[in-house]
Design a protein around this motif. Structure first.
Motif, PDB file in Angstrom:
ATOM      1  N   PHE A 121       1.249  -1.248  -0.100  1.00 23.62           N
ATOM      2  CA  PHE A 121      -0.012   0.256   0.129  1.00 23.62           C
ATOM      3  C   PHE A 121       0.753   1.678   0.152  1.00 23.62           C
ATOM      4  N   LEU A 175       0.357   5.463   1.268  1.00 28.03           N
ATOM      5  CA  LEU A 175      -0.583   6.718   1.290  1.00 28.03           C
ATOM      6  C   LEU A 175      -0.239   7.365   1.000  1.00 28.03           C
ATOM      7  N   TYR A 198      -9.271   8.281  -0.338  1.00 27.18           N
ATOM      8  CA  TYR A 198      -9.919   8.792   1.319  1.00 27.18           C
ATOM      9  C   TYR A 198      -9.950   9.763   2.533  1.00 27.18           C
ATOM     10  N   PHE A 256      -4.990   6.744  -1.112  1.00 28.07           N
ATOM     11  CA  PHE A 256      -3.677   5.005  -1.145  1.00 28.07           C
ATOM     12  C   PHE A 256      -4.017   5.016  -2.779  1.00 28.07           C
ATOM     13  N   GLU A 286      -2.545   0.793  -4.350  1.00 24.53           N
ATOM     14  CA  GLU A 286      -2.036  -0.543  -3.841  1.00 24.53           C
ATOM     15  C   GLU A 286      -0.859  -0.977  -5.503  1.00 24.53           C
ATOM     16  N   LYS A 343      -2.368  -1.289   5.188  1.00 25.08           N
ATOM     17  CA  LYS A 343      -2.829   0.576   5.162  1.00 25.08           C
ATOM     18  C   LYS A 343      -2.016   1.445   6.877  1.00 25.08           C
ATOM     19  N   SER A 396       1.644   2.166   6.160  1.00 27.90           N
ATOM     20  CA  SER A 396       1.768   2.399   5.147  1.00 27.90           C
ATOM     21  C   SER A 396       1.591   4.656   5.895  1.00 27.90           C
ATOM     22  N   LYS A 397       0.279   4.115   6.940  1.00 28.41           N
ATOM     23  CA  LYS A 397       0.199   5.684   7.427  1.00 28.41           C
ATOM     24  C   LYS A 397       1.140   6.163   8.093  1.00 28.41           C
ATOM     25  N   SER A 436      -2.732  -8.095   6.277  1.00 31.26           N
ATOM     26  CA  SER A 436      -3.495  -7.556   5.833  1.00 31.26           C
ATOM     27  C   SER A 436      -5.167  -6.908   6.176  1.00 31.26           C
TER      28      SER A 436
END
Length: 429
Positions: A8, A10, A104, A110, A112, A147, A150-151, A238
């Motif tokens: 992912f 972000l 988002y 996001f 992929e 996710k 990635s944040k 995930s």
DNA sequence: TCTGGGGTCCTAGGACCC
DNA sequence: TCTGGGGTCCTAGGACCC
């Protein structure tokens, strides 16, 4: 749920609202900026320079006004037409970098990336440069196999310039990863809010590494399934999939803090008329119908010395409604039923719930009312006409109850022009 | 004096059914 | 008078997000 299957990214715009203001006023580059919420109430965006001066997110503006004047902080009211338009430009560029995009929020997307035949760091560097060059908005990219990761990676990309705005957390050796987790408060993880952080603190979990190591059963009892998911994601499993198709919306809310305390029925009514019209317009734009209408008004929660009250009522329909000639008068009727005089009302709004795809099926148990149906039909045509006119001549036809003192209108003292969405406000060179 | 707005999902409890 | 267990649906409130 399997480990390491995804990648992912972000993409998050830096200080988005402040950056939007800068695009059209380049002289603000390097100068501290804050953007205020509706009604010029709170600070909702800050440039890095403003952050460095200690302006906190969400503080009431009046508490930092002195600082702003002293330090030369430029203050802007929020300008959503501008930000929304800039957002769609940014999102459309981002969409070229992967077939799988989830928009988002207004400033985050996001992607992929698993299986793409690129050096992903370089690929994201290219994205970053292109967004900057084409829109003037700076973005940072965080990458990870979930996710939540990635944040977290995005945060590193933002805070450490040596990564040049792109950071892949999966590249960290395990020990470094643990060290990183130790340095992040558990409440800073995506999905762990203030309340959950408090609960975790109470049992000795303070940083993200504590949380990472915590017993899964305890996490689930304490935080429920959401907390468990965050922990799994932190471990690389995930649980939160891409949502590339925006789900159909479930409710439409239109609410406002009034610019002043409203103390008469007519003032409150006028404010709500404008709000319900906004909500109905949104309903029509999305081609939806509603099966419930909630009207609420409340006094200020901040004035501890004055009487506080929250009045609300919801009405359900058997036949979905979609028409302003139904919803606007009904709002007034509900308000009349719940209104109590003697209170200074400070905020109010309407909610349309149980949204369905627009479909004009007649109520089965309404067969005796053919005359009313006739009326409905003609008033429907009438409303469509009114809508058409209002679209062309921007809001020139209104219900009488919508017109009045405008005492309730929100403050927006520092609004910049809507450069990209209003002909009269184009940038002049 | 002055404190945003718009969403989603989860959970617990009540009403109801067999 | 005794009184189970399992399920659904709805709603209100809480928590989270930006």
């Amino acid at each position: 749920m399997s480990k390491g299957q995804f990648k992912f990214a972000l993409i998050d715009c830096n200080n988005f609202y402040a950056s939007c203001e800068r695009v059209f006023e380049p002289k603000l580059e390097g100068i501290p900026i804050v953007v205020l919420s509706n009604n010029d109430g709170c600070v909702i965006a800050r440039s890095n320079e403003a952050k460095a001066l200690g302006v906190k997110m969400g503080v009431p503006y009046f508490q930092v006004r002195g600082l702003a004047i002293n330090k030369g902080i430029v203050v802007k009211s929020s300008n959503y037409p501008l930000y929304g338009d800039m957002s769609s430009r940014v999102m459309s560029i981002i969409s070229n970098y992967s077939p799988l995009q989830e928009v988002y929020s207004i400033d985050e997307s996001f992607l992929e990336l698993s299986g793409l035949p690129f050096n992903l760091i370089e690929h994201m560097q290219k994205l970053r440069q292109q967004v900057q060059q084409w829109t003037g908005i700076p973005v940072c990219v965080g990458m990870g196999s979930t996710k939540v990761l990635s944040k977290l990676a995005n945060r590193i990309a933002k805070n450490y310039p040596r990564f040049k705005g792109v950071f892949d957390i999966d590249n960290l050796p395990y020990e470094r990863y643990c060290k990183l987790l130790t340095s992040v408060d558990v409440g800073d993880l995506w999905g762990i809010g203030r309340q959950s952080a408090k609960k975790l603190n109470r049992i000795g979990i303070h940083n993200s590494y504590d949380f990472y190591q915590a017993d899964i059963g305890i996490v689930e009892t304490l935080l429920g399934v959401n907390g468990k998911r965050v922990q799994q994601e932190l471990k690389g499993y995930s649980c939160l999939p891409m949502e590339c198709v925006p789900p159909t919306r479930q409710q439409i809310v239109s609410s406002r803090s009034f610019g002043a305390d409203l103390t008469t029925f007519n003032e409150v009514n006028q404010a709500l008329m404008t709000l319900i019209r906004k909500a109905v317009n949104k309903l029509n734009n999305h081609k939806l119908a509603t099966t419930s209408l909630t009207v609420f008004i409340r006094t200020s929660p901040h004035k501890k010395d004055k009487p506080r009250i929250h009045l609300s009522k919801t009405i359900g329909f058997t036949t979905p409604a979609q028409d302003e000639s139904v919803l606007i008068p009904l709002t007034a009727k509900i308000l009349k039923a719940i209104y109590k005089s003697g209170y200074p009302f400070y905020q109010g709004g309407v909610m349309l719930g149980g949204l369905t795809k627009e479909y004009r099926q007649q109520d089965l148990f309404n067969i005796n009312q053919s005359e009313e149906q006739q009326t409905n039909k003609s008033s429907l045509n009438q409303s469509n006409t009114v809508r058409g006119i209002n679209k062309r001549f921007r809001g020139s036809i209104k219900y009488a109850s919508e017109v009045g003192s405008d005492k309730w209108l929100s403050k927006a003292e520092f609004r910049s022009p809507r450069y990209t969405t209003h002909w009269e406000e184009l940038l002049k060179i």
